[in-house]
Design an enzyme around this catalytic site. Structure first.
Site, short mmCIF file in Angstrom:
data_model
loop_
_atom_site.label_atom_id
_atom_site.label_comp_id
_atom_site.label_asym_id
_atom_site.label_seq_id
_atom_site.Cartn_x
_atom_site.Cartn_y
_atom_site.Cartn_z
N LYS A 1 14.11 -74.70 24.27
CA LYS A 1 13.10 -75.57 23.53
C LYS A 1 13.43 -75.19 22.09
O LYS A 1 13.72 -74.40 21.59
CB LYS A 1 11.58 -75.22 23.78
CG LYS A 1 11.23 -75.47 25.34
CD LYS A 1 11.31 -76.79 25.29
CE LYS A 1 10.67 -77.12 26.84
NZ LYS A 1 10.76 -78.50 27.67
N GLU B 1 21.19 -75.16 30.45
CA GLU B 1 19.61 -74.45 30.51
C GLU B 1 19.59 -73.73 31.90
O GLU B 1 19.64 -74.47 32.99
CB GLU B 1 18.41 -75.40 30.47
CG GLU B 1 17.20 -74.56 30.39
CD GLU B 1 16.28 -75.32 29.76
OE1 GLU B 1 15.12 -75.03 29.38
OE2 GLU B 1 16.41 -76.73 29.83
N PRO C 1 27.91 -74.95 30.50
CA PRO C 1 28.11 -73.73 31.36
C PRO C 1 27.60 -73.98 32.76
O PRO C 1 27.99 -73.37 34.00
CB PRO C 1 27.50 -72.59 30.62
CG PRO C 1 26.29 -73.15 30.05
CD PRO C 1 26.88 -74.36 29.53
#
Length: 397
Positions: free
Chosen positions: A340, A322, A304
C-alpha cells in the site's frame, strides 16, 4: 505399517526404505526393494495397513539408467504419528522457460507460475499441464471452500533440489465472487450466473525452475509421471502465438461508484466496518490467443509473481509484485507482504523513495493495511506470535 493419528483413508504414496520388510498381497519385499505404496487404510488399532503396492527396485534402477546421468531420487518424509509422502525428483537440463511453456501449451490445462525478479518471492517458476484432478465450485453453491482436497503437510526439505513443500501440486484460483456464494451476506451488484468461484487443478508432475541456482527439476508423484512430463516438454513445439485483439475498455457508471464510496464512508463513521474495498468492474472484448496476451504482459511488466492458468473455457492472467499469503507447512509460518502506498517512477527521479515515505496519505494507507493484516492473521495464529517485521519498506518495480 505406517502409524496414523487420523481415522480416515489416505490415498498417498509412501516408501519403504532399504532394510524394511513388508508383506503386500502375499509378496515379501526386502532390502533390495523400493516399494511405492498406493493405498493406505487403518486397522482397528489406528495403524496403517498397505492395500496395494508395486515392487520398485528394478524399475527404479531402470529409471536411473534412462535418465542419462540426471540425478534421481525418492524422498521419504515420515515422522512419529504422521503418514509418509514420497516424491520423485530428477534434474532436467536445457530448459528455456517460454519454450517449455509453448511445448506444454499444446496440451490441456497449462499452468504457469512465473517469476522474473530476484527476491523472497522470485526464486522459482513452475510449469505443468494435463491435470489429473479438478476441484470446482460455482457461484451460488453453498460452502465453496468445503471438502477441499488436501496434500500432506509433513513433507520435509531434502539435501538436493527444491523442497517438496515449495512445489505446488494444486494450482488454481479463488475468485472474489466466492464471498457471495451461499450463505450470501448481501446482494451482489452484478449477475454472476454459474461462473466458477473456486477452481484448482492437481498435476502429477511439475517442472520447477530454480532461478537462484540456475537449475531445473521435474517433481512428480512418481518416475512415470515425470517421464510423461519430460516427453511432453520434448514434443513438437508450436509457433509462438502472436494474434490477439482487445477492444476499448468499458466501466460501470461512475455515479454508482461515487455513491458506493459515500455509503462506505458512512459505515466506517458509524463503526460498522473497519475497511471497505470499493472496486469497479472494467470490461473489454477479447479475441485471439490468451497465451499471446500473457507473453506480451510478461514482457511489459516483469514481476516476481505472474500466473497463466488455462481453465478450458476461460483463462486467468495475472502480474503482481504483492504476495497475499505464504504458508510453510513445515515451520507452520504464515507470511503476508501487502503493498500500500505507491508513486510513479520516472527516469532520473532519485527522490521518489523519500517522497513516498514523506507522504502522509501514503503512510496512512500503509499503516491501515499493516494493522488490518495483523488483525486477520491474529484470528488464526497463536496469541502473541504475530509480528510486523519490515514496515514501510520501499521496493522498486
Amino acid at each position: 505399517s505406517i502409524d496414523h493419528r487420523k481415522h480416515e483413508v489416505f490415498r498417498k504414496q509412501a516408501l519403504l526404505l532399504e532394510g524394511d520388510q513388508e508383506l503386500v498381497d502375499g509378496r515379501s519385499f526386502g532390502r533390495i526393494s523400493a516399494l511405492a505404496v498406493h493405498d493406505v487404510d487403518l486397522d482397528e488399532n489406528g495403524r496403517g495397513v498397505v492395500l496395494a503396492a508395486d515392487r520398485g527396485g528394478r524399475q527404479a534402477e531402470q529409471d536411473r539408467q534412462e535418465s542419462r546421468g540426471h540425478e534421481n531420487r525418492l524422498r521419504e518424509t515420515a515422522s512419529a504419528g504422521k503418514y509418509c509422502s514420497a516424491v520423485w525428483t530428477e534434474r532436467i537440463d536445457g530448459i528455456n522457460v517460454p519454450g517449455a511453456a509453448l511445448a506444454l501449451a499444446a496440451g490441456d490445462g497449462l499452468a504457469w507460475l512465473d517469476s522474473q525478479l530476484d527476491g523472497p518471492d522470485g526464486r522459482y517458476s513452475f510449469l505443468a499441464n494435463e491435470p489429473v484432478e479438478r476441484h470446482l465450485r460455482r457461484f451460488g453453491g453453498e460452502a465453496p471452500f468445503s471438502r477441499f482436497p488436501g496434500e500432506s503437510a509433513d513433507r520435509e526439505d531434502a539435501s538436493e533440489g527444491p523442497a517438496p513443500s515449495c512445489v505446488p501440486r494444486w494450482i488454481g484460483y479463488v475468485a472474489y465472487d466466492a464471498a457471495w456464494s451461499k450463505p450470501t451476506p448481501g446482494r451482489p451488484r452484478f449477475d454472476r450466473g454459474e461462473a466458477p468461484v473456486v477452481l484448482f487443478h492437481r498435476y502429477d508432475a511439475v517442472l520447477v525452475i530454480d532461478h537462484q541456482e540456475g537449475q531445473a527439476w521435474l517433481v512428480g508423484d512418481d518416475a512415470a509421471a515425470c517421464r510423461r512430463l519430460r516427453a511432453r516438454l520434448g514434443g513438437p513445439r508450436p509457433a509462438e502465438p502472436s494474434e490477439f485483439e482487445v477492444s476499448a475498455l468499458s466501466v460501470d457508471d461512475p455515479r454508482a461508484h461515487r455513491e458506493a464510496i459515500e455509503r462506505a464512508l458512512a459505515h466506517i463513521a458509524a463503526g460498522d466496518v473497519y475497511e471497505v474495498n470499493v472496486a469497479r468492474r472494467w470490461l473489454a472484448r477479447f479475441e485471439g490467443s490468451a497465451l499471446a496476451l500473457w507473453l506480451r504482459m510478461r514482457e511489459a511488466s516483469q514481476v516476481p509473481l505472474g500466473m497463466f492458468f488455462d481453465a478450458g473455457d476461460h483463462s486467468v492472467l495475472a502480474c503482481t509484485m504483492e504476495r497475499f499469503l505464504r504458508w510453510d507447512a513445515g515451520t507452520r509460518r504464515l507470511v503476508t507482504r501487502p503493498i500500500k502506498g505507491t508513486v510513479r517512477r520516472m527516469p532520473g527521479d532519485d527522490e521518489a523513495k523519500a517522497r513516498l515515505l514523506a507522504d502522509p496519505k501514503e503512510r496512512a494507507e500503509h499503516s491501515m493495511i499493516v494493522d488490518l493484516m495483523r488483525n486477520d492473521l491474529g484470528r488464526v495464529a497463536r496469541v502473541g506470535t504475530v509480528q510486523v517485521e519490515a514496515p514501510l519498506v520501499v521496493e522498486p518495480f
